[in-house]
Design a protein around this motif. Sequence first.
Motif, PDB file in Angstrom:
ATOM      1  N   ASN A  67      46.872   0.510  40.485  1.00 53.98           N
ATOM      2  CA  ASN A  67      45.969   1.430  41.178  1.00 53.98           C
ATOM      3  C   ASN A  67      44.527   1.176  40.756  1.00 53.98           C
ATOM      4  O   ASN A  67      43.603   1.160  41.575  1.00 53.98           O
ATOM      5  CB  ASN A  67      46.397   2.848  40.811  1.00 53.98           C
ATOM      6  N   GLY A  68      44.352   0.945  39.456  1.00 52.87           N
ATOM      7  CA  GLY A  68      43.015   0.651  38.951  1.00 52.87           C
ATOM      8  C   GLY A  68      42.468  -0.641  39.506  1.00 52.87           C
ATOM      9  O   GLY A  68      41.301  -0.724  39.910  1.00 52.87           O
ATOM     10  N   VAL A  69      43.314  -1.672  39.560  1.00 54.36           N
ATOM     11  CA  VAL A  69      42.856  -2.958  40.069  1.00 54.36           C
ATOM     12  C   VAL A  69      42.442  -2.846  41.534  1.00 54.36           C
ATOM     13  O   VAL A  69      41.410  -3.386  41.948  1.00 54.36           O
ATOM     14  CB  VAL A  69      43.950  -4.031  39.893  1.00 54.36           C
ATOM     15  N   GLU A 124      41.328  -0.264  42.983  1.00 49.40           N
ATOM     16  CA  GLU A 124      40.048   0.439  43.007  1.00 49.40           C
ATOM     17  C   GLU A 124      38.911  -0.521  42.672  1.00 49.40           C
ATOM     18  O   GLU A 124      37.875  -0.535  43.339  1.00 49.40           O
ATOM     19  CB  GLU A 124      40.081   1.603  42.014  1.00 49.40           C
ATOM     20  N   PHE A 125      39.114  -1.346  41.652  1.00 53.67           N
ATOM     21  CA  PHE A 125      38.078  -2.311  41.274  1.00 53.67           C
ATOM     22  C   PHE A 125      37.796  -3.286  42.407  1.00 53.67           C
ATOM     23  O   PHE A 125      36.652  -3.650  42.676  1.00 53.67           O
ATOM     24  CB  PHE A 125      38.499  -3.085  40.027  1.00 53.67           C
ATOM     25  N   LEU A 126      38.861  -3.729  43.083  1.00 52.72           N
ATOM     26  CA  LEU A 126      38.664  -4.692  44.161  1.00 52.72           C
ATOM     27  C   LEU A 126      37.913  -4.060  45.326  1.00 52.72           C
ATOM     28  O   LEU A 126      37.209  -4.738  46.067  1.00 52.72           O
ATOM     29  CB  LEU A 126      40.003  -5.226  44.654  1.00 52.72           C
ATOM     30  N   ILE A 147      35.671  -1.402  45.174  1.00 50.29           N
ATOM     31  CA  ILE A 147      34.373  -0.726  45.005  1.00 50.29           C
ATOM     32  C   ILE A 147      33.232  -1.516  45.619  1.00 50.29           C
ATOM     33  O   ILE A 147      32.286  -0.941  46.127  1.00 50.29           O
ATOM     34  CB  ILE A 147      34.054  -0.371  43.533  1.00 50.29           C
ATOM     35  N   ASN A 148      33.336  -2.826  45.589  1.00 45.91           N
ATOM     36  CA  ASN A 148      32.259  -3.606  46.176  1.00 45.91           C
ATOM     37  C   ASN A 148      32.652  -4.261  47.495  1.00 45.91           C
ATOM     38  O   ASN A 148      31.929  -5.095  48.021  1.00 45.91           O
ATOM     39  CB  ASN A 148      31.766  -4.659  45.184  1.00 45.91           C
ATOM     40  N   TYR A 192      33.281   5.550  43.785  1.00 50.97           N
ATOM     41  CA  TYR A 192      32.113   4.684  43.582  1.00 50.97           C
ATOM     42  C   TYR A 192      30.964   5.232  44.415  1.00 50.97           C
ATOM     43  O   TYR A 192      31.102   5.392  45.625  1.00 50.97           O
ATOM     44  CB  TYR A 192      32.472   3.275  44.033  1.00 50.97           C
TER      45      TYR A 192
END
Lengths: 359, 449
Positions: free
Chosen positions: A102-104, A106-108, A110-111, A141
């Motif tokens: 889930n975190g990954v 989200e990281f992917l 955000i930008n 974000y």
Amino acid sequence: MAEEKKLFKVTIDNITIEVEPGTTILNAARMIGGDVAPPAMCYYSKLKGSGGKCRTCLVEVAQGSTADPRPMPKLVASCRTNVMDGMVVKNITSERVLDARNGVVEFLLINHPLDCPICDQAGECHLQDLSYEHGKAGTRYEFQRRTFEKHDLGPYIQLHMTRCILCYRCVYVADQVTNKRVHGVLDRGDHAEIATYIEKALDNDFIGNVIDVCPVGALTDKTFRFKNRVWFLKPVDAHRDCPKCAGKVTLWYRGDEVFRVTGRKDQWGEVHDWICNECRFEKKKTSDWVIEGPTRVSRHSVISANHYVNVAKPEEKLPQIMGRPPKITLNIHDISDVNKPEIHLSELPGPAHSDDFNK
Amino acid sequence: MGRKLLLEKAHIEGIRYYDTYRREGGYAAVEKALKMTPDEVTDQVKKSGLRGRGGAGFPTGMKWSFLAKPEGVPRYLVCNADESEPGTFKDRYLMEHIPHLLIEGLIVSSYALGSNRTYIYIRGEYAWIVDILEQAVAEAKKNGWLGNNIKGSGFNLEIYVHRGAGAYICGEETALIESLEGKRGNPRIKPPFPAVKGLWDCPTVVNNVETLAAVVPIINMGGEEYAKIGVGKSTGTKLISACGNINKPGVYEIDMTISVEEFIYSDEYCGGIANGKRLKACIPGGSSVPILPANLLLKTAKGETRMMNYESLADGGFQTGSMMGSGGFIVLDEDQCVVRHTLTLARFYRHESCGQCSPCREGTGWMEKILKNIEYGKGKMSDIDLLWDIQRRIEGNTICPLGDAAAWPVAAAIRHFRDEFEWHVTNREECLKRNYGLANYAEPIKATA
């Protein structure tokens, strides 16, 4: 030489399978299939050295092996970790894995510009699948998303750097499939980008394959740009006698017009054969090809949500593992007036029109 | 008075040059080692209990024994001189003042490992040290300590100095190897570890400058004798580069039996906090280890005096402890703002992330932006929890330890100084005008717990 190769027994999400030594956890999980296979954004089985970068395939190793039953302290990238005999792996049965994934996601995201409505990849985008399966609906974000200066990669390939997730697959394709790589990753960190060092066109005969391997819409086909949505197209397997490549492709029809040509992809979204630029970009007439029949559509395509005749449904492993039915996926018929289940899209003669459904 | 092994002779004039170094007893370790077998040398290092001085503290002898030794394949020793951790400058001092100690250590270690080509990968910004090292290598070669058949032992060795191009990530051993091979400095995915497949796919050992230099006194005095210095598993001496708000910043050699309090306040070392201020916090091992507030720094959570060694600094885990790290001892006085300080570190890690794996590439930038908002009075209370969540999801999920290194300082700052973050959020106007430290220490914090 009669000695039989010893197989390794590995248990993934309580399902045990025997695989050859040297198999990665990811490939073992793919042999089981269904929901057990971790998602992979950067790993590509046909590209040597790929994988390990996106971190979406992280799994928990609850038991290292029979010989050394200690669990691994960190989550490991399943695409780059080989199985050991007696290994016990937890994928969707591990809360830790689901949280990290889930975190990954989200990281992917955000930008990522989230410009799916104008992106040619929409409908067959792995990032869409991934965020649908593992992401959250909202974002935390609150800053401006990253942008890049535009680079022109020539007449065939369109680069949208803002959509890129830096999986490095296109770099490996250029390294391993073409004879000279002219593009690569420049700069580092969150301003790293795919580019040619000094503005150059990618003009190798096989460079078009970067479009097929790109998991997102960062590299798309310029000859197909904004022409159509993939879910309106009907994929058809075809081949031709090509002097450069295998010539086995998928043609994407709407009506009787070929809108684009791609390599044939398997259920994990990986192409079977690399195809040359001529087959991909030049041969866009039915007369150029020998038609084999409708393509089996993989789960990575939104077309499978339509009532297409040849859908390869993923095996359902969830009830067996989790003891609950799978998350109900979006049923297009619940929210749309078009695409009635009793009407087979693939049997419509021309492009799908609302009139076809409102007869 | 602590015992000095590495910097004992560093102050002697001309020690940088071969003649002086040799006159002061230099290269005795090489002479001694060449009479031993390579395995005996490794054995001495094992017995010494020497731990890697680059940050992780992994036992060096054990690392050497992991080196695969297949027939017909060269093995390499690489010296990691890419010292880029903010707050750490011990290797620089060592290479600048007593370069032959490193060369000597490299010869002994190469002999033990069977490396005929040894590389010093030096940080690009240390441009002038490259000249010093190259001169030292040339002098050593001229005097027969390098080249073919060194001193009649049949052992061949060449040392090459390779300059990095200015990337923190190239201090990570696999990224360093990639960079040395002429590629982009992206860390490799482990396994395979460098001990099996390292430089040009050959077995490789990567060691820190200080670690390799410490091999010299180990051979000179014997591993068992060396192990008697220090306490427990923290044997030998350690270089500490002290900086921040202290009276005497600099590089100190300690023998790991002194307490943190003594290190900060005694005149022999840091000489107390500058300008008579009070101690607020300290990062004991270079920018990537967790920050500790004064009370936890001087005494552990159990109430014991915290000592300057691997075990004691790590006592209490990350909840109430920190790490020895690379020995970059950064001291903050009562006027310093932890939020601003954390922002500086977060900016550094964002800039230095290689961008290969997603949590670190995206997470470091995100953390910096949030910290910037908080520092400049635009933060929200929920941002603090968000920061915590981001660092939690970076830590342990990345290819290399840079992700952890970026996450730990933020985690520790929130864990120990959450009130400061909250003050920034609730006093938006004021936090633009002055530091938290200057604003809020009307109630004095206890200098000693």
